[in-house]
Design an enzyme around this catalytic site. Sequence first.
Site, PDB file in Angstrom:
ATOM      1  N   LYS A  32       0.609  -1.369   0.086  1.00 14.51           N
ATOM      2  CA  LYS A  32       0.095  -0.197  -0.004  1.00 14.51           C
ATOM      3  C   LYS A  32       0.912   0.817   0.054  1.00 14.51           C
ATOM      4  CE  LYS A  32      -2.619   1.533   3.046  1.00 14.51           C
ATOM      5  NZ  LYS A  32      -2.525   3.007   4.162  1.00 14.51           N
ATOM      6  N   ASP A  59      -3.509   4.078  -2.043  1.00 15.57           N
ATOM      7  CA  ASP A  59      -4.626   4.781  -1.016  1.00 15.57           C
ATOM      8  C   ASP A  59      -4.197   6.392  -1.463  1.00 15.57           C
ATOM      9  OD1 ASP A  59      -5.801   4.985   1.226  1.00 15.57           O
ATOM     10  OD2 ASP A  59      -3.869   4.545   2.395  1.00 15.57           O
ATOM     11  N   THR A 119     -12.149   5.320  10.504  1.00 17.04           N
ATOM     12  CA  THR A 119     -11.717   4.564  11.578  1.00 17.04           C
ATOM     13  C   THR A 119     -11.772   5.629  12.789  1.00 17.04           C
ATOM     14  OG1 THR A 119     -10.092   4.100  10.885  1.00 17.04           O
ATOM     15  CG2 THR A 119     -11.678   2.699  11.310  1.00 17.04           C
TER      16      THR A 119
HETATM   17  O1  C5P Z   1       0.685   0.491  11.239  1.00 19.69           O
HETATM   18  P1  C5P Z   1      -1.241   0.181  10.727  1.00 19.69           P
HETATM   19  O2  C5P Z   1      -1.027  -1.437  11.000  1.00 19.69           O
HETATM   20  O3  C5P Z   1      -1.342   0.690  11.710  1.00 19.69           O
HETATM   21  O4  C5P Z   1      -1.457   0.702   9.179  1.00 19.69           O
HETATM   22  C1  C5P Z   1      -2.727   0.769   9.063  1.00 19.69           C
HETATM   23  C2  C5P Z   1      -2.848   1.507   8.251  1.00 19.69           C
HETATM   24  O5  C5P Z   1      -3.901   1.234   7.108  1.00 19.69           O
HETATM   25  C3  C5P Z   1      -2.693   3.119   8.288  1.00 19.69           C
HETATM   26  O6  C5P Z   1      -1.973   2.761   6.323  1.00 19.69           O
HETATM   27  C4  C5P Z   1      -3.695   3.874   7.689  1.00 19.69           C
HETATM   28  O7  C5P Z   1      -3.962   4.785   7.460  1.00 19.69           O
HETATM   29  C5  C5P Z   1      -4.983   2.787   7.002  1.00 19.69           C
HETATM   30  N1  C5P Z   1      -5.850   3.116   7.504  1.00 19.69           N
HETATM   31  C6  C5P Z   1      -6.740   3.634   8.496  1.00 19.69           C
HETATM   32  N2  C5P Z   1      -7.810   3.515   8.932  1.00 19.69           N
HETATM   33  C7  C5P Z   1      -8.433   3.051   8.072  1.00 19.69           C
HETATM   34  C8  C5P Z   1      -8.015   3.578   6.565  1.00 19.69           C
HETATM   35  C9  C5P Z   1      -6.850   3.680   6.278  1.00 19.69           C
HETATM   36  O8  C5P Z   1      -5.866   2.660   9.762  1.00 19.69           O
HETATM   37  N3  C5P Z   1     -10.014   3.189   8.445  1.00 19.69           N
END
Ligand code: C5P
Length: 232
Positions: A32, A59, A119
């Site tokens: 991603k 993304d 979230t």
């Molecule tokens: O490090 P971590 O596992 O928390 O990363 C989660 C990824 O998913 C990050 O890139 C974050 O920006 C993305 N994301 C998220 N919640 C969302 C949308 C995207 O954690 N609702």
Amino acid sequence: MERDVIVACDFSSAEQLYGFLDKFTDRKPFVKIGMELFYAEGPQIVRETKARGHKIFLDLKLHDIPNTVKKTMAVVSRLDIDICNLHAAGATDMMKGAIEGLTREDGSRPLLVAVTQLTSTDQETLERDLLIKKPIDEVVMHYALTAKNAGLDGVVCSPLEAAKVHETCGKNFLTVTPGVRFADGDKGDQKRVMTPEQAKLAGSDFIVVGRPITAAQNPVAAYNRCIKEFIG
Ligand code: C5P
């Protein structure tokens, strides 16, 4: 596309990204690329990562008027990515415009998924800042259904919402779910989390995992653990 683990490569330079990806000599992870890396390095980071043999979820979470999103998606479709996204809050005409723009001359296009509610948005924020008075899970399901009716392939949501999204929108409507942590791991700033195995049982199609892999002592081992728990 097959269910998979997507590694959130939240780095700020190409050097950091390639230093990380060079560790993976066996299976090449689905990557991603988010706003941070894309704004730092431009579209070349996408071309180079693709040329290294990785699938890519770009993304960029587009949200603008339908014409602007349509024309931007036409540019994005030239990057040979596998999944990209937008905000469902941009509404039906914007989402339809995005699909039009994304569709190449030969009829092919990357998968397109919608962010429902971030979230980081909770019920209080929804009511206070956005003046939306309905329960947040009802709002998420409504946005998911609107995305489906506009022709999108799925949504980004919490793994805790994946089963209900499939109930509402059908089992083929994709759920891409961040908020994944190992049972013995650090949650960081993620509040509502599931393990890769729980996400699998909840019906997630793709899990997005960042820090549990990128900040691990041994990122390859952490990635392989995710694959084993989520895919088996
Ligand atoms: O490090 P971590 O596992 O928390 O990363 C989660 C990824 O998913 C990050 O890139 C974050 O920006 C993305 N994301 C998220 N919640 C969302 C949308 C995207 O954690 N609702």
